[in-house]
Scaffold this active site. Structure first.
Site, PDB file in Angstrom:
ATOM      1  CG  HIS A 104      -0.265   0.250   2.358  1.00 21.53           C
ATOM      2  ND1 HIS A 104       0.458  -1.030   3.117  1.00 21.53           N
ATOM      3  CD2 HIS A 104       0.122   0.930   3.499  1.00 21.53           C
ATOM      4  CE1 HIS A 104       1.015  -0.577   4.423  1.00 21.53           C
ATOM      5  NE2 HIS A 104       0.939   0.634   4.433  1.00 21.53           N
ATOM      6  CG  ASP A 106       1.345   5.133   4.704  1.00 22.17           C
ATOM      7  OD1 ASP A 106       1.018   4.268   5.042  1.00 22.17           O
ATOM      8  OD2 ASP A 106       2.381   5.373   5.238  1.00 22.17           O
ATOM      9  CG  HIS A 260       5.067   1.218   3.197  1.00 22.06           C
ATOM     10  ND1 HIS A 260       4.578   2.106   2.879  1.00 22.06           N
ATOM     11  CD2 HIS A 260       4.434   0.742   4.439  1.00 22.06           C
ATOM     12  CE1 HIS A 260       3.805   2.760   3.500  1.00 22.06           C
ATOM     13  NE2 HIS A 260       3.489   1.955   4.700  1.00 22.06           N
ATOM     14  NE  ARG A 276       2.055   6.550   9.039  1.00 24.74           N
ATOM     15  CZ  ARG A 276       0.843   5.865   8.607  1.00 24.74           C
ATOM     16  NH1 ARG A 276       0.989   4.674   7.939  1.00 24.74           N
ATOM     17  NH2 ARG A 276      -0.326   6.361   8.642  1.00 24.74           N
TER      18      ARG A 276
END
Length: 312
Positions: A104, A106, A260, A276
């Site tokens: 995906h 983000d 990723h 994150r």
């Protein structure tokens, strides 16, 4: 060996290339909010060139230090458009809430796709738990010219119906079910160009991944075939780099040029936790100059829209 260039010798920053298409390790930097502008510029240039960059030995960083460093690269978003219980500054990527073992980019279900993310390793399993990134720029550039033209003409619908493993109610763990309910608590859907023109480098990249549901204007079967055709190009091994985490590692990736995948190869009893911080991005624009369009949901609370800064 580290790349020996003028910028590196001037700043003390050394860039160790990890692959032909993606990935570099950065040495000679202690991350934090007090970095000199020339060092920040060097990091930004390495990110644009290598798409994902890695820093070892950053155990000194706290959440506040990670946030202050991220601010040097852009404007942080709130942690997530729908997961609001995570805190004020960072989103916990925590295996207790599920495992994002799906390719995906983000938050592509909103119109203002984040430009980059800064990820810090906090708790790791005794083995496994690596992350792989793929260059969506290399994927586009490797397509034959007729397929490039086809991709450039297409648009895709993205939404946030949870697709990493199963629907919320199908999972046996109540903690995971609660997290997925929160993830899907507000519905977002956006129509993006399949090929985005990168707002800073001018490169063309495939904008797809796990939140891409269907190609506009074709049948379901045709949509599935097209999504698979282009996604297979993204995840060719030569377009990827895999990072084996150690505590204190930091990864920064260009979200507009990568996908990723968090590799789920560790026992369920072990916890993997990273934090994150995401940076606000511009609304994607296709090769035809047409921007993405909101179908459902208002992401104004998530982030501002970063201004376009087209490459010369």
């Amino acid at each position: 060996m580290p790349v020996d260039d003028t910028a590196g010798s001037r700043t003390g920053v050394q860039v160790v290339k990890l692959g032909a298409h993606i990935g570099a390790r950065i040495e000679g930097v202690r991350l934090g909010g007090e970095l000199a502008p020339v060092t920040v510029a060097r990091i930004r240039a390495a990110l644009h060139e290598h798409k994902v960059i890695f820093f070892r030995g950053q155990q000194h960083l706290s959440e506040d230090g990670q946030y202050e460093f991220a601010q040097l690269l852009g404007e942080p978003t709130t942690p997530h458009p729908t997961v609001t219980s995570a805190g004020a500054k960072s989103l916990a990527i925590d295996s207790r809430f599920g495992r994002s073992n799906s390719w995906h980019t983000d938050v592509t279900f909103v119109d203002r796709v984040p430009k980059a993310s800064v990820l810090r390793a906090v708790s790791l399993p005794s083995y496994g738990g690596s992350t792989t990134w793929a260059s969506t720029v290399a994927a586009y550039e490797s397509l034959p010219a007729p397929l490039q033209r086809l991709a450039e003409s297409l648009r895709a619908r993205h939404d946030n119906l949870y697709d990493y493993a199963a629907t919320a109610e199908d999972h046996p763990d109540e903690t995971v079910r609660e997290y997925r309910r929160e993830f899907e608590s507000t519905y977002f859907e956006t129509e993006h160009p399949v090929v985005e023109v990168h707002p800073e480098t001018g490169e063309r990249a495939l904008l797809l991944g796990g939140f891409a549901r269907r190609i506009v204007g074709v049948s379901g079967a045709e949509s599935a075939a097209l999504l698979r055709l282009f996604q297979d190009r993204v995840t060719r091994l030569e377009h990827t780099v895999r990072w084996d985490w150690s505590l204190g590692d930091v990864a920064i990736w260009d979200n507009r040029a990568t996908q990723h995948y968090a590799v789920d190869d560790y026992d369920g009893s072990e916890q993997r936790r990273l934090t994150r911080i995401t940076l606000a991005g511009a609304v994607p624009v296709g090769v035809d100059g047409v921007p993405s369009a909101v179908i459902a949901g208002d992401a104004g609370h998530y982030s501002s829209v970063a201004p376009l800064a087209r490459a010369a």
